[in-house]
Enzyme design. Structure first.
Site, PDB file in Angstrom:
ATOM      1  N   SER A   1      -0.281 -22.599  51.586  1.00 44.55           N
ATOM      2  CA  SER A   1      -0.998 -22.942  52.820  1.00 44.55           C
ATOM      3  C   SER A   1      -2.108 -23.947  52.568  1.00 44.55           C
ATOM      4  O   SER A   1      -2.456 -24.733  53.452  1.00 44.55           O
ATOM      5  CB  SER A   1      -1.594 -21.680  53.462  1.00 44.55           C
ATOM      6  OG  SER A   1      -0.593 -20.812  53.905  1.00 44.55           O
TER       7      SER A   1
ATOM      8  N   THR B   1      -1.117 -17.543  54.598  1.00 44.80           N
ATOM      9  CA  THR B   1      -2.358 -17.729  55.368  1.00 44.80           C
ATOM     10  C   THR B   1      -2.140 -18.592  56.602  1.00 44.80           C
ATOM     11  O   THR B   1      -2.602 -18.272  57.704  1.00 44.80           O
ATOM     12  CB  THR B   1      -3.441 -18.349  54.472  1.00 44.80           C
ATOM     13  OG1 THR B   1      -3.659 -17.493  53.345  1.00 44.80           O
ATOM     14  CG2 THR B   1      -4.743 -18.538  55.235  1.00 44.80           C
TER      15      THR B   1
ATOM     16  N   ASP C   1       7.201  -9.689  46.445  1.00 48.34           N
ATOM     17  CA  ASP C   1       6.247 -10.651  45.889  1.00 48.34           C
ATOM     18  C   ASP C   1       5.108  -9.927  45.173  1.00 48.34           C
ATOM     19  O   ASP C   1       4.617  -8.902  45.647  1.00 48.34           O
ATOM     20  CB  ASP C   1       5.685 -11.510  47.030  1.00 48.34           C
ATOM     21  CG  ASP C   1       4.943 -12.727  46.533  1.00 48.34           C
ATOM     22  OD1 ASP C   1       5.356 -13.295  45.502  1.00 48.34           O
ATOM     23  OD2 ASP C   1       3.961 -13.136  47.182  1.00 48.34           O
TER      24      ASP C   1
ATOM     25  N   ASN D   1       5.143 -20.559  48.499  1.00 43.11           N
ATOM     26  CA  ASN D   1       4.738 -19.330  49.174  1.00 43.11           C
ATOM     27  C   ASN D   1       3.701 -19.663  50.229  1.00 43.11           C
ATOM     28  O   ASN D   1       2.658 -20.257  49.913  1.00 43.11           O
ATOM     29  CB  ASN D   1       4.148 -18.341  48.173  1.00 43.11           C
ATOM     30  CG  ASN D   1       5.202 -17.670  47.330  1.00 43.11           C
ATOM     31  OD1 ASN D   1       6.338 -18.121  47.259  1.00 43.11           O
ATOM     32  ND2 ASN D   1       4.830 -16.587  46.684  1.00 43.11           N
ATOM     33  N   ILE D   2       3.964 -19.258  51.459  1.00 42.65           N
ATOM     34  CA  ILE D   2       3.075 -19.597  52.572  1.00 42.65           C
ATOM     35  C   ILE D   2       2.818 -18.359  53.411  1.00 42.65           C
ATOM     36  O   ILE D   2       3.737 -17.763  53.967  1.00 42.65           O
ATOM     37  CB  ILE D   2       3.680 -20.739  53.420  1.00 42.65           C
ATOM     38  CG1 ILE D   2       3.847 -21.984  52.542  1.00 42.65           C
ATOM     39  CG2 ILE D   2       2.799 -21.038  54.635  1.00 42.65           C
ATOM     40  CD1 ILE D   2       4.514 -23.147  53.206  1.00 42.65           C
TER      41      ILE D   2
ATOM     42  N   HIS E   1      -4.623 -19.256  46.243  1.00 41.19           N
ATOM     43  CA  HIS E   1      -4.282 -18.314  47.317  1.00 41.19           C
ATOM     44  C   HIS E   1      -5.352 -18.305  48.414  1.00 41.19           C
ATOM     45  O   HIS E   1      -6.534 -18.519  48.157  1.00 41.19           O
ATOM     46  CB  HIS E   1      -4.187 -16.881  46.772  1.00 41.19           C
ATOM     47  CG  HIS E   1      -2.996 -16.603  45.919  1.00 41.19           C
ATOM     48  ND1 HIS E   1      -3.080 -16.427  44.556  1.00 41.19           N
ATOM     49  CD2 HIS E   1      -1.692 -16.442  46.227  1.00 41.19           C
ATOM     50  CE1 HIS E   1      -1.881 -16.158  44.066  1.00 41.19           C
ATOM     51  NE2 HIS E   1      -1.018 -16.164  45.060  1.00 41.19           N
TER      52      HIS E   1
ATOM     53  N   HIS F   1       2.494 -20.720  44.527  1.00 41.62           N
ATOM     54  CA  HIS F   1       1.839 -19.780  45.415  1.00 41.62           C
ATOM     55  C   HIS F   1       0.627 -20.486  46.030  1.00 41.62           C
ATOM     56  O   HIS F   1       0.140 -21.482  45.513  1.00 41.62           O
ATOM     57  CB  HIS F   1       1.402 -18.544  44.632  1.00 41.62           C
ATOM     58  CG  HIS F   1       2.538 -17.678  44.185  1.00 41.62           C
ATOM     59  ND1 HIS F   1       2.624 -16.347  44.501  1.00 41.62           N
ATOM     60  CD2 HIS F   1       3.645 -17.969  43.463  1.00 41.62           C
ATOM     61  CE1 HIS F   1       3.725 -15.838  43.985  1.00 41.62           C
ATOM     62  NE2 HIS F   1       4.367 -16.810  43.346  1.00 41.62           N
TER      63      HIS F   1
END
Length: 279
Positions: A205, A228, A82, A225-226, A174, A202
């Site tokens: 979370s 946190t 990533d 995309n997870i 992010h 991305h």
């Protein structure tokens, strides 16, 4: 089961109306927890080695670890690099057994981003490795600002690079610790109207759970995309164990104690994104 490519898990997701989680790995314990969660949920999973992970552990070691987990699993496991910034980073990942790479040229002018991404596509396709690219900039909570993805730039980027998945910026951020991202659905519709590949968000979370499920099942967002959210679960489990066992000093015992809580958090995410194939 052998490791899967990103295309191999995202194409069925596009066809059947669900999404796959890209879970950010920092070490053995969370990688194991994520893989066990995927097996319990009966869903594919994408194990992701981001810049922080790669700085802490050499890429060849991570490649062997990810491939070991993938080969032992009963569900498809994608081994993904990533936020690589250079062709050399992607080449190292490919040489180390990763089945998917994300080349992040979003900080570059569009033409340079396209050229860099295309150079990665040209080497990755030769060895059946999938490629994710990014247009627009996904910012960081308390850090750099976002820049929304232009539909015209997304269309051109996809056409000229021939990537397998496209990361976009539509309100996702992010490192958000609260689920407060406001996703611009009109912008998403405009982008997916002129592109054909699975879209990636991305900063997953920070997106409310109901919104993640909506995007997964009703739109072309097929990868979230997870990181946190899962690091928070790890931290909670770690602090809880140390509070209950203040005399424990064995590293293996301490870190192993985090696995059940992280596994359950990951499983909930996987099923949330894939409600049409539970169990």
């Amino acid at each position: 089961m052998t490791a899967a490519t990103l295309s191999e898990v995202l194409k069925p997701a596009m066809a059947r109306g669900y999404a796959v989680a890209g879970l950010v790995v920092l070490g053995w314990e969370d990688a194991l927890a994520f893989t066990e969660a995927a097996e319990e949920a009966g869903t594919p999973v994408i194990l992701q080695a981001g810049p922080g992970c790669r700085k802490h552990t050499p890429v060849p070691i991570l490649g062997k670890m990810f491939r070991h987990l993938a080969e032992q699993a009963s569900v498809p496991v994608v081994c993904h690099i990533d936020h690589a910034r250079t062709l050399a980073e992607c080449q190292e990942g490919i040489d180390s057994g990763f089945t998917s790479v994300m080349i992040d040229g979003s900080h570059l002018p569009l033409a340079e981003n396209i050229a860099l991404t295309r150079s990665v596509v040209d080497i990755a396709r030769q060895v059946n490795v999938s490629i994710e690219g990014e247009v627009g900039v996904v910012g960081y909570s308390g850090g750099s600002a976002s820049s929304a993805t232009s539909p015209d730039e997304a269309r051109r980027f996809e056409e000229e690079t021939e990537i397998d998945a496209l990361a976009i910026s539509i309100g996702n951020v992010h490192l958000q610790t609260e689920k407060q991202a406001e996703i611009n659905l009109a912008a998403l519709r405009a982008i997916q109207a002129v592109t054909h590949v699975p879209l990636v968000l991305h900063g997953g979370s920070g997106i409310p759970s109901a919104t993640r499920r909506l995007l997964a099942t009703q739109y072309c967002v097929k990868k979230f995309n997870i990181g946190t959210e899962l690091r928070m679960a790890f931290g909670t489990a770690l602090r809880g164990f140390l509070a209950a066992q203040p005399g424990e000093f064995d590293r293996n015992a301490i870190l192993k104690a985090t696995i059940p809580q992280v596994r359950e958090a990951a499983k909930n995410i996987l099923l949330e994104l894939n409600p049409r194939r539970p169990g």
